[in-house]
Design an enzyme around this catalytic site. Structure first.
Site, short mmCIF file in Angstrom:
data_model
loop_
_atom_site.label_atom_id
_atom_site.label_comp_id
_atom_site.label_asym_id
_atom_site.label_seq_id
_atom_site.Cartn_x
_atom_site.Cartn_y
_atom_site.Cartn_z
N LYS A 107 0.84 -1.21 0.00
CA LYS A 107 0.00 0.00 0.00
C LYS A 107 0.88 1.26 0.00
CE LYS A 107 -0.38 -0.21 5.02
NZ LYS A 107 -1.06 -0.98 6.09
N ARG A 131 -10.92 0.04 14.23
CA ARG A 131 -10.75 0.78 12.99
C ARG A 131 -11.72 0.13 12.00
NH1 ARG A 131 -4.56 1.41 11.05
NH2 ARG A 131 -5.24 -0.38 9.84
N HIS A 135 -6.96 -7.37 12.38
CA HIS A 135 -5.68 -6.66 12.42
C HIS A 135 -5.36 -6.32 13.88
CE1 HIS A 135 -2.38 -4.50 10.66
NE2 HIS A 135 -2.87 -3.28 10.78
N ARG A 175 0.55 -11.06 6.87
CA ARG A 175 0.57 -9.86 6.03
C ARG A 175 1.74 -8.98 6.47
NH1 ARG A 175 -4.58 -9.86 8.32
NH2 ARG A 175 -3.99 -7.94 9.41
N TYR A 184 16.79 30.28 7.69
CA TYR A 184 15.70 31.09 8.22
C TYR A 184 15.69 31.13 9.75
CZ TYR A 184 13.53 30.91 3.57
OH TYR A 184 13.27 31.02 2.23
N CYS A 231 14.80 23.88 5.14
CA CYS A 231 13.91 24.71 4.31
C CYS A 231 13.11 23.82 3.37
CB CYS A 231 14.73 25.71 3.50
SG CYS A 231 15.86 26.69 4.51
N ASP A 256 13.43 23.49 0.18
CA ASP A 256 14.22 22.89 -0.89
C ASP A 256 15.69 22.71 -0.54
OD1 ASP A 256 11.94 23.42 -2.69
OD2 ASP A 256 12.58 25.50 -2.45
#
Ligand SMILES: *Cc1c(COP(=O)(O)O)cnc(C)c1O
Length: 375
Positions: free
Chosen positions: A45, A143, A172, A224, A265, A312, A314
């Site tokens: 997933k 759940r 689960h 699983r 920053y 930051c 990037d």
């Protein structure tokens, strides 16, 4: 990492996925499951926890897994579109999802309520084919899964529907990563109780990675496995797992700054001496949590070095002291730890989350993926 990779131009942000490591982990988990007579479902997933669902699925099948699991029908259908014909279980779709294409493609579906079962029956009629169904009981995670009070009606509805082939019964676990947690035995007992009202011999499955490693008595017919397959250990004790993902970049710019100059920053870090800085072009848009500001290190030029100042969007800045590192030099942000570099688990521990979130956080378009060990 293969030596061939070293000569290549580095993308600005790259997740290297080592499929040999993945196959090693899957083989280990498959062997544990097989020792108790259970088959293994590889859970892919969220695009394979950020590793790429298709390449991971293929490598997991090569290493002995015989089932695949994805959260949504779209994920399951992407596996089918990729040419995978192994059994695939899809377990959580919204109520308006058209299930017919999934049933037509032979995807196994899960039902937690008679309403969900009704949608599957409709889908089967539209597809002109019986649907393969796993009924889910909620044994204490609260759940998805049917509450115990609704379980007998769900089982009866499934047995009465000719459009449905009952393939599995499942649940689960909430706390399998805490060995000895009393909820595990309680959930297992509730699961056995639920199985008693089911006729025939559908597959019973309950164990995630942690229970696969820690509770062979709960392997039942199928386990699983997710996180352990990716080489991250959910248990508090060592296991022979190899982290599959390495996250790396390269130095984009270097400069020397004077004592008293501050970095990034908010000026949260100030140089106490003249120092060489290396700018690395990855940031929180590439999956580096901003919470790691002033709390992370990278592997650069053969040693760990601190990232200084804020992470930051990037960019991050590495303090190299008096060392000179060349522009273009590889920067490993996390890896399997074998060279001394940080790991995804170290990042998670630093900021109080789990390594699942770190690697799955690499599921983003700006991070290139490169596969090692493709067969
Ligand atoms: C994600 C998931 C798993 C795998 O869990 P891991 O802890 O990663 O092994 C198994 N079953 C279900 C229902 C899941 O959602």
């Amino acid at each position: 990492m293969s030596p061939a990779m070293a000569d290549r131009t580095l993308p600005r942000a790259e997740a290297l996925i080592d499929l040999d490591a993945l196959r090693h982990n899957v083989a280990l988990l498959v062997a544990r499951a097989a020792a108790s007579g259970a088959a293994t479902m590889a859970v892919v997933k969220a695009d394979g926890y950020g590793h790429g669902a298709l390449p991971v699925a293929r490598a997991a099948l090569e290493a002995g897994a015989t089932w695949l699991g994805g959260c949504s029908l779209a994920e399951a259908l992407a596996l089918r579109a990729g040419g995978i014909d192994a059994p695939v279980l899809s377990w959580l779709d919204t109520i308006d999802t058209d299930l017919a294409p999934g049933i037509a493609a032979g995807v196994d579906l899960s039902a937690s309520s008679t309403r969900e079962l009704g949608a599957i029956v409709e889908g089967a009629r539209a597809a002109g084919r019986r649907a393969r169904v796993h009924l889910k009981i909620d044994t204490g995670l609260s759940r998805n899964g049917a509450p115990a009070a609704e379980w007998p009606a769900l089982v009866a509805a499934a047995s009465a529907a000719p459009e449905v082939e009952l393939v599995g019964v499942w649940s689960h676990l909430a706390c399998a990563d805490e060995p000895g947690h009393p909820s595990v035995d309680l959930q297992a007992a509730r699961f056995q109780e639920a199985c008693r009202v089911v006729d025939g011999r559908p597959l019973r499955h309950l164990a995630n990675s942690a229970a696969t490693l820690d509770r062979p008595d709960l392997h039942l017919d199928l386990v699983r496995v997710g996180i352990a397959m990716y080489g991250l250990n959910p248990l508090p004790r060592p296991e022979d797992l190899r982290p599959v993902m390495t996250f790396r970049s390269s130095v984009a710019l270097t400069k020397r700054i004077a004592a008293g100059e501050s970095v990034s920053y908010g000026h949260t870090w100030t140089a106490s001496r003249p120092t060489n800085l290396a700018l690395v072009p990855v940031g929180y848009a590439d999956g580096v949590p901003r919470l790691l500001s002033n709390r992370m290190q990278v592997w650069l030029g053969g040693r760990r070095r601190p990232v200084v100042g804020r992470v930051c969007m990037d960019q991050i800045v590495v303090d190299c002291g008096d060392d000179r590192v060349p522009v273009g030099e590889e920067v490993v942000l996390f890896g399997d730890g074998s060279r001394g570099e940080p790991t995804a688990t170290e990042w998670a521990d630093t900021i109080g989350t789990i390594d699942y979130e770190i690697v799955t956080g690499m599921y983003r378009p700006r991070v290139a993926r490169t596969y090692l060990g493709v067969r």
